[in-house]
Design an enzyme around this catalytic site. Structure first.
Site, mmCIF file in Angstrom:
data_model
loop_
_atom_site.group_PDB
_atom_site.id
_atom_site.type_symbol
_atom_site.label_atom_id
_atom_site.label_comp_id
_atom_site.label_asym_id
_atom_site.label_seq_id
_atom_site.Cartn_x
_atom_site.Cartn_y
_atom_site.Cartn_z
ATOM 1 N N GLY A 12 47.437 30.821 35.578
ATOM 2 C CA GLY A 12 46.370 29.871 34.931
ATOM 3 C C GLY A 12 46.728 28.534 35.627
ATOM 4 N N ASN A 14 44.858 27.701 38.189
ATOM 5 C CA ASN A 14 43.339 27.274 38.246
ATOM 6 C C ASN A 14 42.718 26.705 36.978
ATOM 7 O OD1 ASN A 14 42.430 27.502 41.287
ATOM 8 N ND2 ASN A 14 43.717 29.180 41.197
ATOM 9 N N ASN A 108 33.926 32.909 41.451
ATOM 10 C CA ASN A 108 35.322 33.150 41.624
ATOM 11 C C ASN A 108 35.974 32.326 42.663
ATOM 12 O OD1 ASN A 108 37.405 35.211 41.621
ATOM 13 N ND2 ASN A 108 36.776 35.973 43.589
ATOM 14 N N HIS A 110 38.883 32.406 45.406
ATOM 15 C CA HIS A 110 39.476 33.385 46.194
ATOM 16 C C HIS A 110 40.435 32.580 47.234
ATOM 17 C CE1 HIS A 110 40.461 37.011 47.960
ATOM 18 N NE2 HIS A 110 40.301 36.682 49.210
ATOM 19 N N ASP A 151 34.148 39.877 46.575
ATOM 20 C CA ASP A 151 34.222 38.668 47.337
ATOM 21 C C ASP A 151 33.045 38.319 48.250
ATOM 22 O OD1 ASP A 151 36.701 38.337 46.225
ATOM 23 O OD2 ASP A 151 37.858 39.229 47.707
ATOM 24 N N GLN A 179 46.488 22.442 48.010
ATOM 25 C CA GLN A 179 45.619 21.489 48.823
ATOM 26 C C GLN A 179 44.036 22.056 48.596
ATOM 27 O OE1 GLN A 179 47.219 21.429 52.776
ATOM 28 N NE2 GLN A 179 49.085 20.590 52.126
ATOM 29 N N GLU A 181 42.806 25.415 46.316
ATOM 30 C CA GLU A 181 41.873 25.836 45.419
ATOM 31 C C GLU A 181 42.061 24.730 44.094
ATOM 32 O OE1 GLU A 181 43.720 29.542 43.849
ATOM 33 O OE2 GLU A 181 44.631 29.889 45.847
#
Ligand code: GAR
Length: 209
Positions: A12, A14, A108, A110, A151, A179, A181
């Site tokens: 978690g 993100n 999303n 990725h 994706d 750097q 996400e």
């Protein structure tokens, strides 16, 4: 106010970047109304609770078949009446009915520069292992809308990151998170919350840039 539900499976980080963005104000006009994990041991659930956000686990293991799980997941998401669903490391195939209902309202993150190192089988550390095995010099991350494919939906933001000599998959994963996400996911939500992202002909247009 953009009502956001975040779907997670693991650590978690993100999710944390999004929570921090909302609390600090770099993500404006946004409220995280719920967090759902398919994995009861996901630390992401704890992160949500630490910030007073409702968090629940809906695991495929608790259902007789995938159809029942899909129904329950969609019901739980719908229960929050969200304006946006954020897949933040959610490693479950999205039910087709959810993709349809939330078209251009589900994003999303990725961990590669799509269309490199994406699609079935490319998730988490596997993406970084594949990038190192191929010997690419630049990697990165992508935020995109979710469509029926894996994706394949319209790209919202991307950010490049350089591979360093001696990188391990773990080191590269960490650098891509730090750097790229944790920067582009909050930024994409802020852009959506402020009405600046539209989809035309399968591509996004960001206004005011
Ligand atoms: C992140 O690197 C995210 O990009 C990736 O899983 C990780 C989750 O980390 N997602 C995918 O690979 C989706 N195909 P987190 O739980 O710490 O945010």
């Amino acid at each position: 106010m953009l009502k956001v539900v975040v779907l997670v499976s693991g650590g978690g980080t993100n999710l944390q970047a999004v929570i921090d963005g909302v609390e600090e104000g770099s993500i404006s006009n946004t409220e995280i109304v719920g967090v759902i994990s398919n994995n009861k041991n996901a630390y992401a659930l704890q992160r949500a609770k630490n910030h007073g956000i409702e968090a629940q686990c809906i695991s495929p293991k608790d259902f007789a078949d995938r159809g029942k799980f899909n129904e329950k997941l969609l019901e739980a998401v719908d229960g929050y009446a969200p304006d946006l669903i954020v897949l933040a490391g959610f490693l479950v195939v999205i039910p087709p009915a959810m993709t349809k209902r939330y078209r251009n309202r589900m994003i999303n993150i990725h961990p590669s520069l799509i269309p490199s190192f994406c699609g079935t089988g490319y998730y988490g550390l596997k993406v970084h292992e594949a990038a190192l095995a191929r010997g690419v010099k630049v990697v990165g991350a992508t935020v995109h809308f979710v469509d029926e494919g894996t994706d394949t939906g319209p790209i919202i933001l991307q950010k490049a990151v350089e591979v360093q000599p001696g990188d391990t998959p773990e080191a590269l994963q960490r650098r891509v998170m730090e750097q790229a996400e944790w920067k582009i996911l909050p930024r994409a939500i802020d852009l959506i919350a402020n009405g600046r992202v539209s989809v035309k002909g399968g591509r996004t247009v960001i206004s005011g840039e």
